[in-house]
Design a protein around this motif. Structure first.
Motif, PDB file in Angstrom:
ATOM      1  N   TRP B  46      48.075  40.104  38.611  1.00  0.00           N
ATOM      2  CA  TRP B  46      49.126  39.088  38.597  1.00  0.00           C
ATOM      3  C   TRP B  46      50.421  39.643  39.205  1.00  0.00           C
ATOM      4  O   TRP B  46      51.020  39.029  40.103  1.00  0.00           O
ATOM      5  N   LEU B  47      50.844  40.855  38.761  1.00  0.00           N
ATOM      6  CA  LEU B  47      52.073  41.457  39.274  1.00  0.00           C
ATOM      7  C   LEU B  47      51.972  41.729  40.769  1.00  0.00           C
ATOM      8  O   LEU B  47      52.899  41.440  41.529  1.00  0.00           O
ATOM      9  N   SER B  48      50.820  42.272  41.208  1.00  0.00           N
ATOM     10  CA  SER B  48      50.709  42.609  42.638  1.00  0.00           C
ATOM     11  C   SER B  48      50.598  41.346  43.480  1.00  0.00           C
ATOM     12  O   SER B  48      51.021  41.334  44.639  1.00  0.00           O
ATOM     13  N   ALA B  49      50.060  40.257  42.892  1.00  0.00           N
ATOM     14  CA  ALA B  49      50.013  38.992  43.624  1.00  0.00           C
ATOM     15  C   ALA B  49      51.420  38.428  43.801  1.00  0.00           C
ATOM     16  O   ALA B  49      51.757  37.884  44.856  1.00  0.00           O
ATOM     17  N   ILE B  50      52.266  38.582  42.773  1.00  0.00           N
ATOM     18  CA  ILE B  50      53.661  38.146  42.902  1.00  0.00           C
ATOM     19  C   ILE B  50      54.343  38.982  43.989  1.00  0.00           C
ATOM     20  O   ILE B  50      55.041  38.459  44.859  1.00  0.00           O
ATOM     21  N   GLY B  51      54.126  40.305  43.956  1.00  0.00           N
ATOM     22  CA  GLY B  51      54.735  41.196  44.939  1.00  0.00           C
ATOM     23  C   GLY B  51      54.196  40.982  46.348  1.00  0.00           C
ATOM     24  O   GLY B  51      54.873  41.269  47.323  1.00  0.00           O
ATOM     25  N   GLY B  52      52.967  40.475  46.454  1.00  0.00           N
ATOM     26  CA  GLY B  52      52.329  40.332  47.753  1.00  0.00           C
ATOM     27  C   GLY B  52      52.768  39.118  48.561  1.00  0.00           C
ATOM     28  O   GLY B  52      52.436  39.007  49.742  1.00  0.00           O
ATOM     29  N   TYR B  57      49.710  35.146  46.149  1.00  0.00           N
ATOM     30  CA  TYR B  57      49.789  34.514  44.839  1.00  0.00           C
ATOM     31  C   TYR B  57      48.894  33.280  44.777  1.00  0.00           C
ATOM     32  O   TYR B  57      48.273  33.008  43.741  1.00  0.00           O
TER      33      TYR B  57
END
Lengths: 129, 147
Positions: B46-52, B57
């Motif tokens: 979830w965090l890396s999808a937000i950052g990506g 996302y």
């Protein structure tokens, strides 16, 4: 007469020579987890919407990125201590135990570094479109 | 030291009547394992999808939250899988929290009287069950449009 403090007397005791260190760290990280995860849940409830832009703006704020990094570090410390006990109790073969312990360390350190990097990058450079 | 596999074993789990105090101990370990693996891997995704970015996302959402009416078979299967994961992780979270708080009380030397110990072990299970049910109903009615 022994003039050492109580903590000084128990440090280094036990077959692993770590005294009560593991036990104490597990409790301290547990208390940290209660505080940090409480922050996380409350903070989630205060995000206006769950679309990508709102989440990225939320996560990039210093007052969200810092506790998030602390939460990742604290949870994975607790994971390391907890799963270490599971391995010690249930994996009886010496070779398998060594392998499991090595994998656990890889898992915990790689995951924590990955999570912290993701949050730090977003906080320092902003969200990509 | 060589291990003799034929040595007599002391009575183990199967000969005891299960009590809440026994169950909460193994549940604490099992739920901790679920949180450490499924829980933390989903959080990091979830965090890396937000950052990506927006696109990454959207990919996360299509596999974990909801793929919408045009989702592929794999995405719809994945949505149902992650609903089970969410339920398991939610229960694990409350169970591990409740029995963890119980452990902190036991660590200061309180709550070892037979009845007290048994009562609070049961309370931890009941609290985790109702908290999970509340969250599941809340999410189902507010976000999934069920109910």
């Amino acid at each position: 007469m022994d003039s050492r403090t109580n903590i000084g007397r128990v440090r280094g005791l036990g077959s692993a020579k770590h005294g009560g260190e593991h036990w104490l760290k597990q409790r301290l990280t547990a208390i940290g987890n209660v505080l940090l995860v409480t922050w996380f849940v409350l903070s989630l409830f205060m995000i206006p919407s769950f679309d990508h832009g709102a989440l990225a703006r939320w996560l990039a704020q210093p007052l969200v990125a810092v506790p998030m990094i602390l939460m990742i570090a604290n949870i994975f410390s607790h994971v390391k201590l907890g799963l270490q006990v599971l391995i010690e109790d249930y994996v009886h073969d010496d070779g398998l135990k060594f392998a499991a312990m090595t994998l656990l360390n890889f898992y915990v350190i790689a995951s924590a570094v990955f999570g912290i990097f993701v949050v730090a990058k977003l906080a320092f450079t902003g969200a990509p479109a | 030291m060589a291990k003799n596999p034929n040595r007599p074993l002391s009575p183990h789990l199967q000969v005891y009547r299960w009590s809440p105090q026994m169950a909460i101990s193994i549940f604490h370990r099992a739920t901790g394992f679920i949180l450490a693996t499924a829980g933390m891997m989903t959080l990091l995704w979830w965090l890396s999808a937000i950052g990506g970015g927006t696109e990454s996302y959207a990919t996360f959402e299509s596999y974990v939250v909801s793929a919408g009416p045009e989702g592929s078979g794999l995405q719809i299967a994945s949505n149902w899988f992650f609903r089970l994961v969410a339920l398991a992780v939610t229960f694990s979270f409350f169970q591990h929290l409740a029995s963890g708080l119980r452990h902190l009380v036991l660590d200061i030397g309180a709550g070892y009287e037979l009845k007290t110990n048994r009562t609070w072990a049961s309370v931890a299970f009941v609290a985790a069950f109702f908290a999970t049910a509340f969250v599941a109903l809340f999410v189902a009615s507010r976000f999934l449009g069920v109910l």
